[in-house]
Design an enzyme around this catalytic site. Structure first.
Site, PDB file in Angstrom:
ATOM      1  N   ASN A  63       9.877  -7.595  12.830  1.00 50.39           N
ATOM      2  CA  ASN A  63       9.026  -6.578  11.978  1.00 50.39           C
ATOM      3  C   ASN A  63       7.809  -6.865  12.680  1.00 50.39           C
ATOM      4  OD1 ASN A  63       7.645  -4.423  10.649  1.00 50.39           O
ATOM      5  ND2 ASN A  63       8.156  -5.744   8.838  1.00 50.39           N
ATOM      6  N   GLY A  76      -6.776   1.554   6.624  1.00 49.04           N
ATOM      7  CA  GLY A  76      -7.535   0.389   6.588  1.00 49.04           C
ATOM      8  C   GLY A  76      -7.688   0.103   5.339  1.00 49.04           C
ATOM      9  N   GLY A 113      -4.461  -1.271   4.013  1.00 48.28           N
ATOM     10  CA  GLY A 113      -3.904  -2.503   3.892  1.00 48.28           C
ATOM     11  C   GLY A 113      -5.169  -3.726   4.916  1.00 48.28           C
ATOM     12  N   TYR A 163      -0.865  -8.578  12.320  1.00 45.34           N
ATOM     13  CA  TYR A 163      -1.081  -9.415  11.728  1.00 45.34           C
ATOM     14  C   TYR A 163      -2.172 -10.272  13.201  1.00 45.34           C
ATOM     15  CZ  TYR A 163       1.727  -8.839   8.015  1.00 45.34           C
ATOM     16  OH  TYR A 163       2.220  -7.925   6.922  1.00 45.34           O
ATOM     17  N   VAL A 167       0.953  -1.048   0.624  1.00 42.34           N
ATOM     18  CA  VAL A 167       0.137  -0.216  -0.082  1.00 42.34           C
ATOM     19  C   VAL A 167       1.323   1.428   0.075  1.00 42.34           C
ATOM     20  CG1 VAL A 167      -1.401   1.210   1.297  1.00 42.34           C
ATOM     21  CG2 VAL A 167      -1.903  -1.288   0.976  1.00 42.34           C
TER      22      VAL A 167
END
Lengths: 164, 164
Positions: free
Chosen positions: A125, A96, A98, A132, A88
């Site tokens: 990361n 929002g 992603g 996630y 993105v």
């Protein structure tokens, strides 16, 4: 207006390829980036597609993409959906988009009766990992990717010498 | 007589499925193994194959198999070969059969102009890691697999509630 997520079309290839290069820049890996728009067009829309893609479009501009294909699990006896790239543009982050793209991919996975939706993340990361996990994903701690490429692959493909 | 490595045929499905169950036993993961011979037959030989396989045959018996499919790298702009499972029966270990199967897969990867040949390994399986490294493979230290499955996948696929 929020970006629209839709299946990629042949006319999107140039814009997608430019975003792929942006992703390589972000990852400081442009020296490894050798993909071409022609190769991408063939992979997505050629006679034997190797992958599929979603794009995010805002005001007529492609501002993000997701490239994916299917893998297969013998344990589940089912295909899975594997996300190779999700990108993105910086200007769109925090909107929002992603999350919306991951949701769209999950919907495709469920609709196609895939047993899993998977991708990879760099272990340092932490912002991405937390993001996630908040979405219900699990980071598998033990599995490592093994890769053979370039000259090592050529050597491995060469028949072993027979004993004299 | 050393085992012969060849492309799997529909008649091999029953034997391959039995070896997949053996692999699940070895990994102590039989509780996760829900694949069926019918599903495997469809995945390998149905109208839209999800994977391909090699088998190793000795004296008319299937003693090992490798199941693989293609992935795709946007950086390389090329397909890769991804090895999902490699299994050799205990009675055949130490005969070089595993190496011969990896070489056969590498040859397929090169012949199909794949940029990479990849698989995964458990990080505590040092004998396997050493074996792969001796063959020219690199274990990528930083990448982790992220997975969404089951109810978490269903939830992610469900459209987010709109604010009232």
């Amino acid at each position: 207006m929020p970006a629209t997520i839709r299946a990629a079309a042949p006319a999107d290839v140039g814009a997608m390829h430019a975003l792929m290069y942006e992703l390589a820049e972000f990852e400081k890996l442009t020296h490894l980036f050798v993909g071409t728009p022609e190769g991408l067009a063939d992979a997505l829309f050629g006679a034997r597609p190797a992958a599929e893609a979603l794009v995010a479009e805002e005001a007529g501009k492609i501002v993000g993409y997701a490239l994916f294909f299917h893998n297969y699990s013998t344990f589940l006896g089912r295909r899975g959906l594997y996300l190779e790239d999700l990108y993105v543009q910086p200007s769109q982050r925090g909107t929002g988009l992603g999350t919306a793209m991951l949701r769209a991919l999950a919907a495709i996975a469920v609709e196609r009766q895939c047993g899993r939706f998977e991708w990879t993340v760099l272990d340092w990361n932490q912002p991405a990992i937390s993001f996630y996990e908040k979405m219900g994903a699990t980071v598998l701690p033990e599995w490592r990717v093994v890769r053979v490429a370039g000259e090592a692959l050529e050597r491995l493909a060469t028949p072993a010498e027979q004993p004299a």
